[in-house]
Design an enzyme around this catalytic site. Structure first.
Site, short mmCIF file in Angstrom:
data_model
loop_
_atom_site.label_atom_id
_atom_site.label_comp_id
_atom_site.label_asym_id
_atom_site.label_seq_id
_atom_site.Cartn_x
_atom_site.Cartn_y
_atom_site.Cartn_z
CD GLN A 178 6.24 2.44 -6.52
OE1 GLN A 178 6.49 3.54 -6.94
NE2 GLN A 178 7.07 1.78 -5.70
CB THR A 179 -0.33 1.99 -2.64
OG1 THR A 179 -0.35 1.88 -4.06
CG2 THR A 179 -1.56 2.73 -2.17
CD GLU A 209 3.27 -7.99 0.19
OE1 GLU A 209 3.78 -7.05 -0.45
OE2 GLU A 209 3.49 -8.16 1.40
CE1 TYR A 236 8.35 -6.57 -1.47
CE2 TYR A 236 6.22 -6.53 -2.58
CZ TYR A 236 6.97 -6.48 -1.43
OH TYR A 236 6.35 -6.38 -0.21
CG LEU A 275 -5.54 1.29 -4.26
CD1 LEU A 275 -5.33 1.99 -2.93
CD2 LEU A 275 -5.91 -0.17 -4.02
CE1 TYR A 310 1.32 3.88 -11.45
CE2 TYR A 310 1.85 3.33 -9.19
CZ TYR A 310 2.12 4.02 -10.35
OH TYR A 310 3.21 4.85 -10.40
CD1 TRP A 322 -0.55 -7.09 5.63
CD2 TRP A 322 -2.24 -5.71 5.16
NE1 TRP A 322 -0.03 -5.83 5.52
CE2 TRP A 322 -1.05 -4.95 5.23
CE3 TRP A 322 -3.45 -5.05 4.88
CZ2 TRP A 322 -1.03 -3.57 5.04
CZ3 TRP A 322 -3.41 -3.69 4.70
CH2 TRP A 322 -2.22 -2.96 4.77
NE ARG A 323 3.14 -6.83 9.30
CZ ARG A 323 3.92 -5.81 9.51
NH1 ARG A 323 3.82 -5.10 10.63
NH2 ARG A 323 4.83 -5.46 8.62
CB CYS A 364 18.63 1.98 14.00
SG CYS A 364 18.76 0.71 12.72
CB CYS A 389 20.60 6.71 13.36
SG CYS A 389 20.47 7.05 11.59
CG ASP A 415 10.40 -2.83 -0.11
OD1 ASP A 415 11.51 -3.01 0.43
OD2 ASP A 415 9.46 -2.28 0.46
#
Length: 374
Positions: free
Chosen positions: A47-48, A42, A125, A85, A87, A29-30, A207, A204, A143
């Site tokens: 939650q997936t 989205e 969100y 999938l 939900y 999707w990018r 990062c 870290c 999120d």
DNA sequence: TAATCGTGGTC
DNA sequence: TGACCAAGATT
């Protein structure tokens, strides 16, 4: 909670965007600038996991390439693509929202978070995500990833579900997103949480915010964010019956609300914790479907864990006389179909597992079964 | 505020 | 292996 200094919040913008430009994942999707395609991604990502969503997103966009096609589609077709999938209210809400976009918004998605949030299934969100990513609006988003990143970087050590903390996190997100590239800024935050600033063993050392991270300085990153414990799934028991009538079996459709809403399953029903399952088969089929059966054969048992339910499902075989009629009580549809045809209708995990136990499989369900068995 | 609503991956 | 968690929304 005490809000971090504005300058301290703004300071992480540049390193975050630099890191994102160098390390962003190549997600399908990018490649799209179509607000509709971004919206669908989205909704699916709620939650997936990303890896789970990718093949569903591609199939969905192929089946329903634009808002109009989704608005016109039968819910059955949408559910069929969504099967597996989870939900399922998301699928229902997508169609309702598409209808509203066509009817009330001239077929175009609203561009502001406020406008987007009026649509079914789009909360705070998703409104921020679509507004910033698809429409370059300076709209904040929070999120699970963002909660984790902010909690660590800014040293927020209070229960992150408390209202005051939630509002504080949204305020930080709002301060941070103002400026160029709001969509990339939001995605960079989430990407950091997904790739480096992970719940366990965060990386870290790699990062971009390591010089600015409160949790790293105090060495308690892995204990953040602070959350309260979740309730254990409650146990429930049910039966499912492979009921044959002249070479076909009965498939029934669940009510449009509640668990596995609108999905197809084998007839049966919930039983009590101390019931002998076999003893309840005839009674349940009679009470819920007006059926009379003879000769109930036990096939086995499957288990399925939902977020809040631990289901133990006992599976039986039985037969109905030719000409047997169905009188439904709670279910909203029924069909006598070939066993394999149930796999092509929208159904959830327990039904897939029960059919697998009964030896009813196709390639898709066999793959899914393989995954769930590890 | 706290439940409800799926599924699969991870340790 | 059970507990946690993943680009949440709704009631």
């Amino acid at each position: 909670m005490k809000l971090p200094e504005r300058s301290r919040i703004r300071r992480i913008r540049a390193p975050l965007l630099r890191w994102y430009d160098a390390h962003r994942r190549d997600l399908p999707w990018r490649h799209s600038r179509d607000p509709y395609a971004i919206w669908i991604s989205e909704a699916m990502l709620q939650q997936t996991r990303v890896e789970t969503v990718i093949p569903y997103w591609e199939r969905f966009l192929e089946a329903f390439p634009d808002v109009g096609s989704l608005a016109r589609a039968d819910l059955d077709q949408i559910y069929a693509v969504w099967t597996g999938l989870g939900y399922y209210s998301r699928a229902r809400n997508l169609k309702a929202a598409a209808e509203s976009i066509v009817a009330d918004h001239g077929g175009q998605l609203p561009e502001t978070p406020e406008g987007l949030a009026t649509l079914k299934g789009i909360g705070r969100y998703t409104a921020g995500a679509v507004a910033s990513i698809a429409f370059d609006r300076e709209a904040p988003l929070v999120d699970g990833n963002v909660v984790r990143v902010f909690s660590r970087v800014f040293g927020i050590r209070e229960d992150s579900s408390r209202k005051e903390i939630v509002e504080g996190l949204w305020t930080i997100a709002d301060i941070l997103v103002r400026g160029p590239r709001p969509g990339d800024l939001n995605q960079a935050l989430m990407e950091l949480g997904a790739i480096l600033c992970t719940p366990r063993k965060p990386d870290c050392g790699a990062c971009p915010l390591r010089r600015d991270c409160d949790a790293l300085a105090r060495d308690d990153a892995e204990s953040l964010p602070v959350k309260k414990k979740k309730a254990k799934p409650r146990r429930m028991r049910a039966i499912a019956v492979h009921l044959e009538r002249e070479g076909r079996i009965l498939a029934v459709r669940r009510p449009e609300e509640g668990l596995m809403a609108g999905l197809w399953e084998l007839p049966g029903g919930e039983i009590g914790p101390d019931d002998e399952a076999r003893d309840r088969v005839c009674e349940l089929l009679g009470a819920s479907f007006g059926l009379q059966v003879r000769g109930v054969e036990s096939v086995g048992r499957i288990e399925h864990v939902f977020t809040h339910r631990h289901l133990e499902l006992e599976v039986f075989r039985s037969r109905a006389e030719p000409g047997t009629r169905v009188r439904r009580r709670d279910h909203v549809g029924h069909r006598w179909i070939r066993p394999q045809a149930l796999l092509a209708l929208a159904h959830a995990g327990p039904t897939r597992k029960a059919l697998n136990l009964l030896g009813v499989t196709n390639e898709v369900s066999a793959r899914a079964e393989g995954r769930s068995r590890r």
